[in-house]
Design a protein around this motif. Structure first.
Motif, PDB file in Angstrom:
ATOM      1  N   ILE A 121       0.857  -1.179   0.000  1.00 47.80           N
ATOM      2  CA  ILE A 121       0.000   0.000   0.000  1.00 47.80           C
ATOM      3  C   ILE A 121       0.896   1.233   0.000  1.00 47.80           C
ATOM      4  N   ILE A 122       0.566   2.176  -0.851  1.00 47.28           N
ATOM      5  CA  ILE A 122       1.370   3.386  -1.015  1.00 47.28           C
ATOM      6  C   ILE A 122       0.600   4.551  -0.410  1.00 47.28           C
ATOM      7  N   CYS A 123       1.166   5.206   0.589  1.00 47.06           N
ATOM      8  CA  CYS A 123       0.434   6.257   1.291  1.00 47.06           C
ATOM      9  C   CYS A 123       1.380   7.372   1.743  1.00 47.06           C
ATOM     10  N   ARG A 124       0.799   8.424   2.257  1.00 48.12           N
ATOM     11  CA  ARG A 124       1.604   9.541   2.755  1.00 48.12           C
ATOM     12  C   ARG A 124       2.502   9.061   3.898  1.00 48.12           C
ATOM     13  N   PRO A 125       3.740   9.534   3.934  1.00 46.40           N
ATOM     14  CA  PRO A 125       4.649   9.104   4.992  1.00 46.40           C
ATOM     15  C   PRO A 125       4.082   9.298   6.400  1.00 46.40           C
ATOM     16  N   THR A 126       3.349  10.392   6.595  1.00 45.76           N
ATOM     17  CA  THR A 126       2.818  10.668   7.938  1.00 45.76           C
ATOM     18  C   THR A 126       1.658   9.741   8.314  1.00 45.76           C
TER      19      THR A 126
ATOM     20  N   ASP B 291       1.093  -4.711   7.941  1.00 42.06           N
ATOM     21  CA  ASP B 291       1.856  -5.485   8.920  1.00 42.06           C
ATOM     22  C   ASP B 291       3.171  -4.800   9.256  1.00 42.06           C
ATOM     23  N   ILE B 292       3.819  -4.281   8.217  1.00 41.97           N
ATOM     24  CA  ILE B 292       5.063  -3.538   8.409  1.00 41.97           C
ATOM     25  C   ILE B 292       5.030  -2.295   7.533  1.00 41.97           C
ATOM     26  N   GLY B 293       5.891  -1.334   7.846  1.00 41.38           N
ATOM     27  CA  GLY B 293       5.939  -0.114   7.059  1.00 41.38           C
ATOM     28  C   GLY B 293       7.300   0.538   7.181  1.00 41.38           C
ATOM     29  N   LEU B 294       7.566   1.466   6.274  1.00 42.57           N
ATOM     30  CA  LEU B 294       8.819   2.220   6.283  1.00 42.57           C
ATOM     31  C   LEU B 294       8.476   3.675   6.520  1.00 42.57           C
ATOM     32  N   ALA B 295       8.972   4.231   7.622  1.00 42.44           N
ATOM     33  CA  ALA B 295       8.599   5.593   8.017  1.00 42.44           C
ATOM     34  C   ALA B 295       9.779   6.292   8.664  1.00 42.44           C
ATOM     35  N   GLY B 296       9.783   7.622   8.596  1.00 43.66           N
ATOM     36  CA  GLY B 296      10.837   8.410   9.211  1.00 43.66           C
ATOM     37  C   GLY B 296      10.749   8.383  10.723  1.00 43.66           C
ATOM     38  N   LYS B 297      11.906   8.402  11.367  1.00 46.03           N
ATOM     39  CA  LYS B 297      11.942   8.431  12.836  1.00 46.03           C
ATOM     40  C   LYS B 297      11.197   9.647  13.369  1.00 46.03           C
ATOM     41  N   ASP B 298      11.283  10.779  12.645  1.00 41.17           N
ATOM     42  CA  ASP B 298      10.582  11.984  13.083  1.00 41.17           C
ATOM     43  C   ASP B 298       9.087  11.757  13.173  1.00 41.17           C
ATOM     44  N   THR B 299       8.513  11.068  12.177  1.00 46.20           N
ATOM     45  CA  THR B 299       7.080  10.781  12.177  1.00 46.20           C
ATOM     46  C   THR B 299       6.716   9.840  13.309  1.00 46.20           C
ATOM     47  N   ILE B 300       7.551   8.833  13.536  1.00 46.33           N
ATOM     48  CA  ILE B 300       7.294   7.862  14.595  1.00 46.33           C
ATOM     49  C   ILE B 300       7.280   8.542  15.963  1.00 46.33           C
ATOM     50  N   VAL B 301       8.277   9.391  16.210  1.00 51.28           N
ATOM     51  CA  VAL B 301       8.368  10.068  17.504  1.00 51.28           C
ATOM     52  C   VAL B 301       7.223  11.061  17.684  1.00 51.28           C
TER      53      VAL B 301
END
Length: 220
Positions: A54-59, A71-81
């Motif tokens: 699934i392709i979506c906005r990083p945020t 189930d899994i995703g690739l995201a910036g540490k800034d967004t996660i925090v």
């Protein structure tokens, strides 16, 4: 035919992180050729790997992962925090690097504690609040959604906390970094339930990705 419960769903970020993310997964052994030019498609499926992308906005990725839509995703540490979602952080992927800084107008450079009990404008209130709390500072956090560089110029705030890569925008608006807040890179995250129930799918992929990252696969 693969049962729905056995399909692994991966959330990929749109924008600048999309290309490196697809390359990383390809280097880790997944079939990704069809992802290179997805057009307007936001949901794609690899029968070979039994993986749905699934392709979506990083945020939005931490939300998709937290609720199990991915189930899994690739995201910036800034967004996660900043979002503080209940997800499991698996790996630092070492790309998409940027940093958060505290910045003030040129000519007003002072030690950080000088600015205690003043106003700070930011798009990332959670990150800013936690940083100043750790410094023992009480700040008035003003959340904005864009052009925060304007805030010190017009007197809305004394300083800003923002994400920078080259620092060009700060320089163009005559702002100077006075403190580093957080360094951010892309991370691999997982839904906590999926990580337990689909560990036979997730763990081998994580190890292959880890090997690619450690060998500098994206830089080759």
């Amino acid at each position: 035919m693969v049962a729905a419960r056995d399909i692994l769903t991966v959330a990929l970020p749109k924008g600048t992180l999309y290309g490196p993310s697809v390359k990383l997964l390809g280097c880790a052994g997944l079939a990704t050729g069809f992802l290179e030019n997805p057009g307007r498609q936001l949901l794609l499926y690899s029968e070979k790997d039994a993986v749905r992308f699934i392709i979506c906005r990083p945020t939005d990725i931490p939300t998709y992962v937290e609720y199990g839509a991915a189930d899994i995703g690739l995201a910036g540490k800034d967004t996660i925090v900043e979002q503080n979602k209940d997800v499991y952080e698996l790996l630092d992927l070492k790309y998409g690097g940027c940093r958060f800084v505290v910045a003030v107008p040129e000519g007003k450079e002072q030690p950080l504690q000088y600015w205690n009990q003043t106003r700070v404008a930011t798009k990332f209130p959670r990150i800013a609040e936690e940083f100043f709390r750790q410094q023992g500072m009480q700040m008035e956090i003003i959340k904005l959604h864009g052009n925060i560089e304007l805030a010190p110029i017009v007197g809305l705030a004394e300083m800003i906390v923002d994400l920078v890569s080259t620092g060009r925008t700060l320089r163009e608006n005559k702002l100077v970094p006075v403190a580093d807040v957080l360094r951010s890179t892309s991370r691999l995250i997982a839904n906590r339930v999926s990580h337990r129930l689909k560990n036979e799918r997730i763990n081998p992929l994580v190890e292959r990705i880890r090997q690619v990252v450690e060998e500098g696969g994206l830089e080759k």
